[in-house]
Design a protein around this motif. Structure first.
Motif, PDB file in Angstrom:
ATOM      1  N   GLY A  62       0.803  -1.224   0.000  1.00  0.00           N
ATOM      2  CA  GLY A  62       0.000   0.000   0.000  1.00  0.00           C
ATOM      3  C   GLY A  62       0.828   1.262   0.000  1.00  0.00           C
ATOM      4  O   GLY A  62       0.303   2.362  -0.228  1.00  0.00           O
ATOM      5  N   ALA A  63       2.127   1.160   0.258  1.00  0.00           N
ATOM      6  CA  ALA A  63       2.993   2.334   0.259  1.00  0.00           C
ATOM      7  C   ALA A  63       3.228   2.817  -1.172  1.00  0.00           C
ATOM      8  O   ALA A  63       3.251   2.029  -2.107  1.00  0.00           O
ATOM      9  CB  ALA A  63       4.321   2.007   0.925  1.00  0.00           C
ATOM     10  N   ILE A  64       3.383   4.119  -1.332  1.00  0.00           N
ATOM     11  CA  ILE A  64       3.669   4.719  -2.631  1.00  0.00           C
ATOM     12  C   ILE A  64       5.035   5.394  -2.558  1.00  0.00           C
ATOM     13  O   ILE A  64       5.264   6.267  -1.719  1.00  0.00           O
ATOM     14  CB  ILE A  64       2.594   5.749  -3.021  1.00  0.00           C
ATOM     15  N   TYR A  65       5.925   4.961  -3.413  1.00  0.00           N
ATOM     16  CA  TYR A  65       7.291   5.492  -3.447  1.00  0.00           C
ATOM     17  C   TYR A  65       7.253   6.893  -4.039  1.00  0.00           C
ATOM     18  O   TYR A  65       6.825   7.084  -5.177  1.00  0.00           O
ATOM     19  CB  TYR A  65       8.151   4.580  -4.324  1.00  0.00           C
ATOM     20  N   LEU A  66       7.738   7.895  -3.325  1.00  0.00           N
ATOM     21  CA  LEU A  66       7.732   9.273  -3.816  1.00  0.00           C
ATOM     22  C   LEU A  66       9.099   9.726  -4.317  1.00  0.00           C
ATOM     23  O   LEU A  66       9.185  10.528  -5.244  1.00  0.00           O
ATOM     24  CB  LEU A  66       7.247  10.221  -2.718  1.00  0.00           C
ATOM     25  N   GLY A  67      10.155   9.259  -3.705  1.00  0.00           N
ATOM     26  CA  GLY A  67      11.484   9.691  -4.124  1.00  0.00           C
ATOM     27  C   GLY A  67      12.568   9.061  -3.279  1.00  0.00           C
ATOM     28  O   GLY A  67      12.304   8.514  -2.202  1.00  0.00           O
ATOM     29  N   GLN A  68      13.791   9.146  -3.808  1.00  0.00           N
ATOM     30  CA  GLN A  68      14.914   8.552  -3.104  1.00  0.00           C
ATOM     31  C   GLN A  68      16.200   9.226  -3.549  1.00  0.00           C
ATOM     32  O   GLN A  68      16.361   9.585  -4.724  1.00  0.00           O
ATOM     33  CB  GLN A  68      14.983   7.045  -3.409  1.00  0.00           C
ATOM     34  N   SER A  69      17.130   9.415  -2.626  1.00  0.00           N
ATOM     35  CA  SER A  69      18.461   9.911  -2.964  1.00  0.00           C
ATOM     36  C   SER A  69      19.479   9.022  -2.263  1.00  0.00           C
ATOM     37  O   SER A  69      19.371   8.780  -1.055  1.00  0.00           O
ATOM     38  CB  SER A  69      18.642  11.366  -2.509  1.00  0.00           C
ATOM     39  N   LEU A  70      20.443   8.511  -3.042  1.00  0.00           N
ATOM     40  CA  LEU A  70      21.418   7.571  -2.499  1.00  0.00           C
ATOM     41  C   LEU A  70      22.825   7.979  -2.909  1.00  0.00           C
ATOM     42  O   LEU A  70      23.038   8.534  -3.992  1.00  0.00           O
ATOM     43  CB  LEU A  70      21.139   6.154  -2.996  1.00  0.00           C
ATOM     44  N   ARG A  71      23.776   7.675  -2.036  1.00  0.00           N
ATOM     45  CA  ARG A  71      25.195   7.854  -2.336  1.00  0.00           C
ATOM     46  C   ARG A  71      25.872   6.487  -2.238  1.00  0.00           C
ATOM     47  O   ARG A  71      25.713   5.772  -1.250  1.00  0.00           O
ATOM     48  CB  ARG A  71      25.846   8.828  -1.359  1.00  0.00           C
ATOM     49  N   PHE A  72      26.635   6.133  -3.317  1.00  0.00           N
ATOM     50  CA  PHE A  72      27.353   4.864  -3.336  1.00  0.00           C
ATOM     51  C   PHE A  72      28.796   5.137  -2.919  1.00  0.00           C
ATOM     52  O   PHE A  72      29.581   5.674  -3.692  1.00  0.00           O
ATOM     53  CB  PHE A  72      27.292   4.243  -4.740  1.00  0.00           C
ATOM     54  N   THR A  73      29.126   4.771  -1.705  1.00  0.00           N
ATOM     55  CA  THR A  73      30.392   5.202  -1.119  1.00  0.00           C
ATOM     56  C   THR A  73      31.508   4.170  -1.219  1.00  0.00           C
ATOM     57  O   THR A  73      32.683   4.520  -1.130  1.00  0.00           O
ATOM     58  CB  THR A  73      30.183   5.554   0.358  1.00  0.00           C
ATOM     59  N   ARG A  74      31.154   2.904  -1.383  1.00  0.00           N
ATOM     60  CA  ARG A  74      32.162   1.845  -1.501  1.00  0.00           C
ATOM     61  C   ARG A  74      31.688   0.801  -2.513  1.00  0.00           C
ATOM     62  O   ARG A  74      30.486   0.600  -2.664  1.00  0.00           O
ATOM     63  CB  ARG A  74      32.405   1.141  -0.158  1.00  0.00           C
ATOM     64  N   PRO A  75      32.632   0.116  -3.176  1.00  0.00           N
ATOM     65  CA  PRO A  75      32.211  -0.948  -4.094  1.00  0.00           C
ATOM     66  C   PRO A  75      31.639  -2.139  -3.348  1.00  0.00           C
ATOM     67  O   PRO A  75      32.027  -2.433  -2.216  1.00  0.00           O
ATOM     68  CB  PRO A  75      33.506  -1.316  -4.821  1.00  0.00           C
ATOM     69  N   ARG A 101       9.528   9.960   5.925  1.00  0.00           N
ATOM     70  CA  ARG A 101      10.920  10.007   5.454  1.00  0.00           C
ATOM     71  C   ARG A 101      11.718   8.955   6.220  1.00  0.00           C
ATOM     72  O   ARG A 101      11.533   8.768   7.421  1.00  0.00           O
ATOM     73  CB  ARG A 101      11.539  11.385   5.654  1.00  0.00           C
ATOM     74  N   LEU A 102      12.629   8.272   5.497  1.00  0.00           N
ATOM     75  CA  LEU A 102      13.409   7.207   6.115  1.00  0.00           C
ATOM     76  C   LEU A 102      14.878   7.338   5.742  1.00  0.00           C
ATOM     77  O   LEU A 102      15.223   7.643   4.589  1.00  0.00           O
ATOM     78  CB  LEU A 102      12.913   5.826   5.676  1.00  0.00           C
ATOM     79  N   ASP A 103      15.725   7.148   6.727  1.00  0.00           N
ATOM     80  CA  ASP A 103      17.160   7.043   6.477  1.00  0.00           C
ATOM     81  C   ASP A 103      17.430   5.647   5.906  1.00  0.00           C
ATOM     82  O   ASP A 103      16.933   4.645   6.425  1.00  0.00           O
ATOM     83  CB  ASP A 103      17.948   7.234   7.772  1.00  0.00           C
ATOM     84  N   CYS A 104      18.203   5.575   4.830  1.00  0.00           N
ATOM     85  CA  CYS A 104      18.486   4.290   4.166  1.00  0.00           C
ATOM     86  C   CYS A 104      19.986   4.021   4.209  1.00  0.00           C
ATOM     87  O   CYS A 104      20.797   4.918   3.969  1.00  0.00           O
ATOM     88  CB  CYS A 104      18.021   4.321   2.712  1.00  0.00           C
ATOM     89  N   VAL A 155      28.290   1.123   2.537  1.00  0.00           N
ATOM     90  CA  VAL A 155      28.498   1.110   1.085  1.00  0.00           C
ATOM     91  C   VAL A 155      27.464   1.969   0.362  1.00  0.00           C
ATOM     92  O   VAL A 155      27.702   2.435  -0.753  1.00  0.00           O
ATOM     93  CB  VAL A 155      28.481  -0.327   0.534  1.00  0.00           C
ATOM     94  N   ILE A 156      26.293   2.163   0.975  1.00  0.00           N
ATOM     95  CA  ILE A 156      25.246   3.017   0.417  1.00  0.00           C
ATOM     96  C   ILE A 156      24.620   3.790   1.566  1.00  0.00           C
ATOM     97  O   ILE A 156      24.339   3.226   2.635  1.00  0.00           O
ATOM     98  CB  ILE A 156      24.149   2.201  -0.301  1.00  0.00           C
ATOM     99  N   SER A 157      24.365   5.068   1.350  1.00  0.00           N
ATOM    100  CA  SER A 157      23.639   5.866   2.336  1.00  0.00           C
ATOM    101  C   SER A 157      22.720   6.827   1.596  1.00  0.00           C
ATOM    102  O   SER A 157      22.950   7.160   0.433  1.00  0.00           O
ATOM    103  CB  SER A 157      24.611   6.656   3.226  1.00  0.00           C
ATOM    104  N   GLY A 158      21.643   7.242   2.252  1.00  0.00           N
ATOM    105  CA  GLY A 158      20.725   8.172   1.614  1.00  0.00           C
ATOM    106  C   GLY A 158      19.391   8.234   2.338  1.00  0.00           C
ATOM    107  O   GLY A 158      19.268   7.813   3.500  1.00  0.00           O
ATOM    108  N   GLU A 159      18.388   8.759   1.630  1.00  0.00           N
ATOM    109  CA  GLU A 159      17.054   8.916   2.202  1.00  0.00           C
ATOM    110  C   GLU A 159      16.001   8.470   1.185  1.00  0.00           C
ATOM    111  O   GLU A 159      16.228   8.510  -0.023  1.00  0.00           O
ATOM    112  CB  GLU A 159      16.794  10.375   2.573  1.00  0.00           C
ATOM    113  N   ALA A 160      14.866   8.072   1.727  1.00  0.00           N
ATOM    114  CA  ALA A 160      13.717   7.741   0.890  1.00  0.00           C
ATOM    115  C   ALA A 160      12.489   8.441   1.446  1.00  0.00           C
ATOM    116  O   ALA A 160      12.380   8.692   2.651  1.00  0.00           O
ATOM    117  CB  ALA A 160      13.483   6.235   0.859  1.00  0.00           C
ATOM    118  N   GLU A 161      11.546   8.758   0.544  1.00  0.00           N
ATOM    119  CA  GLU A 161      10.298   9.401   0.940  1.00  0.00           C
ATOM    120  C   GLU A 161       9.145   8.600   0.360  1.00  0.00           C
ATOM    121  O   GLU A 161       9.111   8.335  -0.839  1.00  0.00           O
ATOM    122  CB  GLU A 161      10.265  10.833   0.429  1.00  0.00           C
TER     123      GLU A 161
END
Length: 472
Positions: free
Chosen positions: A83-96, A120-123, A133-139
Motif C-alpha cells: 500500500g505504500a507509494i514510493y515518492l522519491g529517493q536519494s542515495l550515495r554509493f560510497t564503496r564498491p 521520510r526514512l534514512d536508508c 556502502v550506500i547511504s541516503g534517504e527515501a520518501e
C-alpha cells in the motif's frame, strides 16, 4: 494461512519515528548476471577481473544498484509495506560491493508528515566489515488502511551463460590456425561456419567442393573467401574423398563437415585402403554446456555407432576419456547409462555396463573412474542417487555419459539442447584427425566451440603418442 505466509503493512498511524527494518543478502554471480540481463548493462566491469579495477566507477554504481534494490524490498514488504507509494529517493554509493559481500540493508523512520501521510526514512547498506556502502534517504506515502497479503513465492530463475565454451575458445586461439579440409561447403550455413572459425583464429580453411556452388554459397552468406585455398571437385562424394586424401598427405590437420550428409563424409573416412582409420573404433561425442549442471558433460555416441557392441563401447569410452583429458578433466567420472541401476540378464545394456566396469578394473580401459549401470537421474543427480541408496563416486557427478545406442544419445543430447538450453559441441574421434560435425540448427557459439574442441584435440595428438584416438 499462517502469519509467516503473509505480508502485513504498517499504517501511517502505527509507524513511529525511530522504527527500523532490515534484511541481509549475499551478492552472487547470479545476482550480477540477472541485473545485467534486466538492465541491458553489458559492461565487462561486472564480472571480468581484467576490467573490474580499471572501471571501478561503473562497478560501484552497478553493484550498488543491486543494494538499492534491497532497500526497495524493505519499503515494499516491511516498512511501510503493501500500500505504500514510493515518492522519491536519494542515495550515495560510497564503496564498491563485490562478489561474496554480505550486505545488510536497513531503513529507519526519521520524520512523519501528517498532511499527506508522508514518511521520510534514512536508508543504509553495510557490508560484512561494518563499512557503509550506500547511504541516503527515501520518501514514501504510507498507507492508512491495514493490508495483509499472501507472501508470493519467488520465481525460479535459471542463468544461462555458457562461459565454459567461451573459455574453450580462448584456449584454442593461437597465432597458428590449423589447416582444415572443409568438405563441400555449398550452403550459406556451411560456408559461414568455416569463415567464422577462420576469423576466430582456429582454422585455415581449405574449401573443397564444386567451385560454382561454393562461390554461390559465399555470396549468399555475405562472406569473403578470396584468401582461402579452394579445390574444385564435381560433387560431394568427390569432395569427401579429396578431403580425406589431403589429410593423408599431411596438408590438413582437421576435417570439417559442410553441406553433405554425415554418412557420405564418414564413408570416405572409414574406407579400408584410402580412409583415416586407426586401431580405435571411430565414434562421436558431444561436449555439452548444460545450464545448472556444475561441470562439462560429454555424451557419446550420438551420431556414428547405431548399436555398438561391447567391444565398440570400450573404444567409444577410450575416445571420450581422451577428450575429457584434453579439456582438463584429469580423471573423468564415467556413467554407463541404462534404464535401471541393477544388472539384469535380460537387458544387454546392463550386462555391457558390468563388463566395462570390470574391464576398467583390469586396466583395459584406463584414465577414468567407471560405474554402471546407472539410470540417467542417478548419473547426474546426487539427490536421486541418494534416494535410491546408490553409493558411488560417479553417481550424481558424471563427466561422461556412455549411452546404450545412437538413438538414446541423440535424444538425450537434443533434449538437453532444445528443452534445457544446453550448448553442444560435436566432434568425431578415433580417426587420424578430429572431425568437426556441425548442423544448420547450431548457434554460432556451438559451431565455434566444435571447431575449438577439434583444434585442442589435434594439438594434443601432436604432443603425445599414440595421440588422440589411437595410433595411425
Amino acid at each position: 494461512m499462517t502469519a509467516a505466509s503473509l505480508i502485513e503493512n504498517r499504517t501511517f498511524d502505527e509507524i513511529a519515528v525511530g522504527e527500523t527494518a532490515s534484511l541481509t543478502r549475499t551478492l552472487t554471480v547470479d545476482d550480477i548476471q540477472l541485473f545485467a540481463a534486466v538492465s541491458g548493462d553489458v559492461n565487462p566491469a561486472h564480472l571480468d577481473p581484467a576490467y573490474a579495477e580499471t572501471d571501478m566507477f561503473h562497478r560501484v554504481i552497478a553493484h550498488g544498484m543491486w543494494g538499492a534494490g534491497l532497500i526497495s524490498a524493505i519499503l515494499g514488504t516491511e516498512l511501510p509495506g503493501p500500500g505504500a507509494i514510493y515518492l522519491g529517493q536519494s542515495l550515495r554509493f560510497t564503496r564498491p560491493v563485490g562478489l561474496g559481500d554480505v550486505i545488510t540493508a536497513s531503513v529507519t523512520v526519521t520524520e512523519k508528515r501528517p498532511e499527506h501521510h508522508v514518511v521520510r526514512l534514512d536508508c543504509r547498506c553495510v557490508n560484512q566489515a561494518g563499512e557503509t556502502v550506500i547511504s541516503g534517504e527515501a520518501e514514501v506515502k504510507a498507507p492508512t488502511e491495514k493490508i495483509s497479503r499472501p507472501r508470493m513465492p519467488l520465481p525460479v530463475v535459471r542463468i544461462v551463460s555458457h562461459d565454459r565454451f567461451r573459455r574453450l575458445a580462448e584456449r584454442a586461439t593461437t597465432d597458428t590456425p590449423l589447416p582444415t579440409a572443409v568438405v563441400h561447403p555449398c550452403s550459406a550455413d556451411a560456408m559461414s561456419a568455416a569463415v567464422e572459425a577462420a576469423e576466430a583464429g582456429f582454422i585455415l580453411p581449405i574449401l573443397i567442393g564444386p567451385i560454382a556452388k561454393m562461390e554461390a554459397a559465399a555470396k549468399e552468406a555475405g562472406v569473403d573467401t578470396a584468401g582461402f585455398r579452394t579445390i574444385d571437385v564435381p560433387h560431394s562424394h568427390a569432395a569427401a574423398a579429396e578431403a580425406v586424401a589431403r589429410v593423408r598427405a599431411g596438408e590438413a590437420a582437421l576435417l570439417m563437415k559442410g553441406s553433405l550428409h554425415t554418412d557420405e563424409l564418414m564413408a570416405a573416412v572409414v574406407a579400408t585402403d584410402t580412409g583415416l582409420r586407426t586401431e580405435r573404433r571411430i565414434s562421436h561425442a558431444y561436449l555439452m554446456d548444460v545450464p545448472g549442471y556444475p561441470r562439462p558433460l560429454v555424451i557419446t555416441d550420438a551420431a556414428i555407432n547405431i548399436e555398438p557392441t561391447l567391444e565398440d563401447k570400450a573404444d567409444i569410452l577410450r575416445n571420450a576419456i581422451d577428450l575429457a583429458h584434453v579439456i582438463g578433466i584429469e580423471r573423468p567420472k564415467v556413467a554407463i547409462l541404462a534404464a535401471v541401476e541393477t544388472v539384469n540378464p535380460r537387458m544387454r545394456t546392463t550386462l555391457d555396463a558390468a563388463a566395462l566396469c570390470k574391464m576398467a578394473d583390469r586396466g583395459q580401459i584406463a584414465g577414468a573412474l567407471l560405474d554402471g549401470p546407472l539410470a540417467l537421474d542417478n548419473a547426474i543427480s546426487e539427490a536421486a542417487a541418494k534416494e535410491k541408496g546408490i553409493v558411488s563416486p560417479v553417481a550424481g557427478r558424471a563427466d561422461i555419459l556412455l549411452v546404450p545406442d545412437l538413438e538414446a544419445g541423440n535424444m538425450v543430447a537434443k533434449q538437453l539442447t532444445f528443452l534445457g538450453g544446453a550448448d553442444a559441441a560435436g566432434v568425431v574421434l578415433g580417426a587420424r584427425v578430429p572431425i568437426v560435425l556441425t548442423s544448420r540448427a547450431d548457434s554460432l557459439r556451438t559451431r565455434l566451440a566444435s571447431c575449438a574442441l577439434a583444434v585442442l584435440l589435434a594439438r594434443a595428438a601432436t604432443k603425445a603418442a599414440p595421440g588422440i584416438g589411437g595410433a595411425a
